[in-house]
Scaffold this active site. Structure first.
Site, PDB file in Angstrom:
ATOM      1  N   HIS A 304     -17.990   5.599   9.377  1.00 13.20           N
ATOM      2  CA  HIS A 304     -18.232   5.017  10.696  1.00 13.20           C
ATOM      3  C   HIS A 304     -17.476   5.870  11.715  1.00 13.20           C
ATOM      4  O   HIS A 304     -16.250   5.941  11.667  1.00 13.20           O
ATOM      5  CB  HIS A 304     -17.691   3.572  10.693  1.00 13.20           C
ATOM      6  CG  HIS A 304     -17.890   2.831  11.968  1.00 13.20           C
ATOM      7  ND1 HIS A 304     -18.826   1.839  12.124  1.00 13.20           N
ATOM      8  CD2 HIS A 304     -17.271   2.922  13.153  1.00 13.20           C
ATOM      9  CE1 HIS A 304     -18.769   1.354  13.346  1.00 13.20           C
ATOM     10  NE2 HIS A 304     -17.828   1.990  13.997  1.00 13.20           N
ATOM     11  N   HIS A 347      -8.186  -1.634  13.227  1.00 12.32           N
ATOM     12  CA  HIS A 347      -7.393  -0.557  13.829  1.00 12.32           C
ATOM     13  C   HIS A 347      -6.473  -1.063  14.924  1.00 12.32           C
ATOM     14  O   HIS A 347      -6.611  -2.188  15.419  1.00 12.32           O
ATOM     15  CB  HIS A 347      -8.300   0.565  14.351  1.00 12.32           C
ATOM     16  CG  HIS A 347      -9.152   0.202  15.527  1.00 12.32           C
ATOM     17  ND1 HIS A 347      -9.346   1.032  16.597  1.00 12.32           N
ATOM     18  CD2 HIS A 347      -9.855  -0.913  15.820  1.00 12.32           C
ATOM     19  CE1 HIS A 347     -10.147   0.460  17.476  1.00 12.32           C
ATOM     20  NE2 HIS A 347     -10.469  -0.714  17.039  1.00 12.32           N
ATOM     21  N   GLU A 353      -8.752  -1.891  25.104  1.00 12.08           N
ATOM     22  CA  GLU A 353     -10.196  -2.048  24.970  1.00 12.08           C
ATOM     23  C   GLU A 353     -10.657  -3.400  25.519  1.00 12.08           C
ATOM     24  O   GLU A 353     -10.281  -4.441  24.986  1.00 12.08           O
ATOM     25  CB  GLU A 353     -10.597  -1.961  23.493  1.00 12.08           C
ATOM     26  CG  GLU A 353     -10.113  -0.712  22.782  1.00 12.08           C
ATOM     27  CD  GLU A 353     -10.432  -0.753  21.297  1.00 12.08           C
ATOM     28  OE1 GLU A 353     -11.184  -1.643  20.868  1.00 12.08           O
ATOM     29  OE2 GLU A 353      -9.910   0.101  20.566  1.00 12.08           O
ATOM     30  N   TYR A 362     -22.957  -9.161  18.456  1.00 16.18           N
ATOM     31  CA  TYR A 362     -22.184  -7.953  18.165  1.00 16.18           C
ATOM     32  C   TYR A 362     -21.823  -7.933  16.692  1.00 16.18           C
ATOM     33  O   TYR A 362     -21.408  -8.955  16.133  1.00 16.18           O
ATOM     34  CB  TYR A 362     -20.936  -7.940  19.046  1.00 16.18           C
ATOM     35  CG  TYR A 362     -20.037  -6.762  18.835  1.00 16.18           C
ATOM     36  CD1 TYR A 362     -20.465  -5.478  19.149  1.00 16.18           C
ATOM     37  CD2 TYR A 362     -18.750  -6.928  18.332  1.00 16.18           C
ATOM     38  CE1 TYR A 362     -19.634  -4.385  18.956  1.00 16.18           C
ATOM     39  CE2 TYR A 362     -17.912  -5.847  18.135  1.00 16.18           C
ATOM     40  CZ  TYR A 362     -18.363  -4.577  18.454  1.00 16.18           C
ATOM     41  OH  TYR A 362     -17.535  -3.506  18.261  1.00 16.18           O
ATOM     42  N   HIS A 383      -6.920  -5.270  15.628  1.00 17.69           N
ATOM     43  CA  HIS A 383      -8.163  -6.045  15.686  1.00 17.69           C
ATOM     44  C   HIS A 383      -9.166  -5.435  14.721  1.00 17.69           C
ATOM     45  O   HIS A 383      -8.921  -4.384  14.137  1.00 17.69           O
ATOM     46  CB  HIS A 383      -8.717  -6.113  17.113  1.00 17.69           C
ATOM     47  CG  HIS A 383      -8.929  -4.769  17.742  1.00 17.69           C
ATOM     48  ND1 HIS A 383      -7.898  -4.007  18.235  1.00 17.69           N
ATOM     49  CD2 HIS A 383     -10.049  -4.041  17.949  1.00 17.69           C
ATOM     50  CE1 HIS A 383      -8.372  -2.883  18.723  1.00 17.69           C
ATOM     51  NE2 HIS A 383      -9.672  -2.861  18.551  1.00 17.69           N
TER      52      HIS A 383
HETATM   53 FE   LIG Z   1     -11.191  -1.401  18.901  1.00 13.81          FE
END
Ligand SMILES: [Fe+2]
Length: 451
Positions: A304, A347, A353, A362, A383
């Site tokens: 990813h 991460h 963000e 989502y 998160h």
């Molecule tokens: Fe993030």
């Protein structure tokens, strides 16, 4: 016998060719447009007398000496000094600017909000702006603010410009018209608009109520990200950005211009509409972009990539590779990676963000992050997928899989974001968001080969 082609037999396209009526295509082009024939001087900027008795005036979006400079020459009925008189300070209590650090508000954490609801109040673009977060410092022209707008009423004989910022507008509901000095932009969900610093405009409701997101950029302007090895195509293509053609009005009515300047708001009274630019040329202009034309590029075998692969626009910070703001789009796309945990990985990030959902679901958060809603994962706070997303991604059969009906975006900034009092106490904050990771269990017991 062949004759050379007769040039008089060439068939010309109609003008404008191949583009949307009312708009000119291209990102940062040196555009030229005139609403009356001959209003735009040719071959020079400052003729001794402009046609139609217009005044020539330059709007500079960069220092004169920036490379390249961004500026636009306007040919207008009155010079802007006639659209500016004495200023009276006003209060727009819900529109905040950085630094705005409320000692009673905790910004450390992971936050998520349901959509901010409309009320019975009649709200305009100015009174309906609700600041959620601020970052950096408006006075030193670094950082940003994020807002939700709730608009039900058109501005009438009422105009606005922000000397502080460029505004990135992301509609989620309803349609708005931005009647600007340089032309008209009509905007609806799945499109975005950029309103440059210093540009005068009014906002009308075409279809209400209107709700959406605004990113207020205090720093360097948004630009297209470098594509690197991707090359010349895909992601956001320059031709899909649309600047308006010239439009003006010659209306003498008592009018008000509101100015945002160093985080404060002032009004000035004038006797006419300031939207009086009959012709213009230059590369400093508002524009819109249809998010449906964004061509996502991703992993086609395994793993990813970083979300920066989905950057639509980036606003540099002066430190190479470290954006003041990245505007990143998560839209419909195919997932094909083999033997891969496909959603975003867990991460922590030095960048802060902020996300908004335009429509659909989502992939990292099947529940709770709904259209019109927002989330914030602030500097260095962990998160990632919730329990459902983790379970599905870990156990599903990995064939080609289309993520459909999904459009979310991220505003990522190098500066920590501070919640406003509105975001912390009035907006529908989900108190249980942090619990979405509670059920993730330890699976490790020291057994090799266990997955
Ligand atoms: Fe993030």
């Amino acid at each position: 016998m062949n004759h050379p082609t007769d040039p008089h037999k060439m068939i010309q396209a109609s003008t404008p060719a191949g583009t949307n009526p009312g708009y000119m295509p291209g990102f940062g082009n040196d555009f030229e447009t005139e609403a009356l024939p001959g209003a735009l001087p040719q071959g020079m900027n400052s003729p001794q007398r402009c046609n139609y008795g217009l005044y020539g005036e330059q709007l500079s979006g960069t220092a004169f000496t920036a490379n390249p400079p961004e500026r636009t020459w306007c040919y207008r009925i009155r010079p802007s000094v006639k659209h500016s008189h004495r200023y009276d300070k006003i209060n727009l209590p819900y529109w905040k600017s950085a630094p705005c650090v409320d000692p009673d508000v905790t910004s450390l954490g992971q936050y998520r909000w349901d959509p901010v609801a409309h009320t019975q109040d009649g709200l305009t673009w100015l009174t309906g702006m609700r600041t959620m977060t601020t970052a950096g410092d408006v006075n030193t022209q670094v950082g940003m603010a994020s807002h939700i707008y709730l608009v039900t009423e058109s501005m009438v004989d009422d105009y606005f410009f922000s000397a502080d910022s460029e505004l990135l507008v992301v509609p989620q509901e309803g349609r708005l018209r931005f009647a600007t000095e340089l032309g008209i932009i009509d905007l609806e969900p799945k499109e975005i608009a950029i309103l440059p610093r210093g540009l005068v405009y009014r906002v009308e409701v075409l279809e209400g109520p209107a709700r959406g997101f605004v990113c207020e950029n205090y720093g360097q302007k948004f630009e297209l990200p470098g594509r690197g090895p991707i090359g010349a195509n895909c992601m956001a293509n320059p031709r899909d950005f649309k600047a308006p053609i010239a439009a003006y009005e010659d209306r003498e009515v008592p009018s008000t211009v509101t100015v945002k300047w160093c985080g404060q708001f002032h009004t000035t009274k004038i006797g006419q509409s300031p939207l009086d630019v009959v012709a213009w040329h230059g590369n400093y202009a508002p524009y819109k972009y249809d998010l449906r034309t964004y061509c996502p590029v991703g992993a086609i075998l395994f793993d990813h990539p970083d979300p920066s692969i989905f950057t639509v626009l980036t606003a540099p910070s002066g430190q190479p590779g470290t954006a003041n703001i990245d505007f990143v789009l998560f839209r419909e796309r195919w997932m094909v990676a083999e033997d891969t945990f496909r959603p975003p990985w867990y991460h922590k990030n030095i960048m802060s963000e902020l996300m908004g959902n335009i429509y659909g679901q989502y992939d990292a958060k099947p529940q709770g992050f709904v259209p019109g809603g927002m989330s914030l994962h602030n500097m260095m706070l962990p998160h990632g997928p919730d329990q459902d997303a983790f379970d599905n991604a870990s156990n599903s059969n990995l064939g080609p899989d289309k993520l459909d009906n999904t459009m979310s975006f991220m505003i990522e900034t190098r500066f920590p974001q501070h919640l406003t009092s509105f975001a912390a106490t009035e907006a529908p904050l989900q108190d249980d968001y942090i619990d979405c990771w509670t059920s993730l269990e330890k699976k490790f017991d020291g057994t090799p080969g266990k997955k």
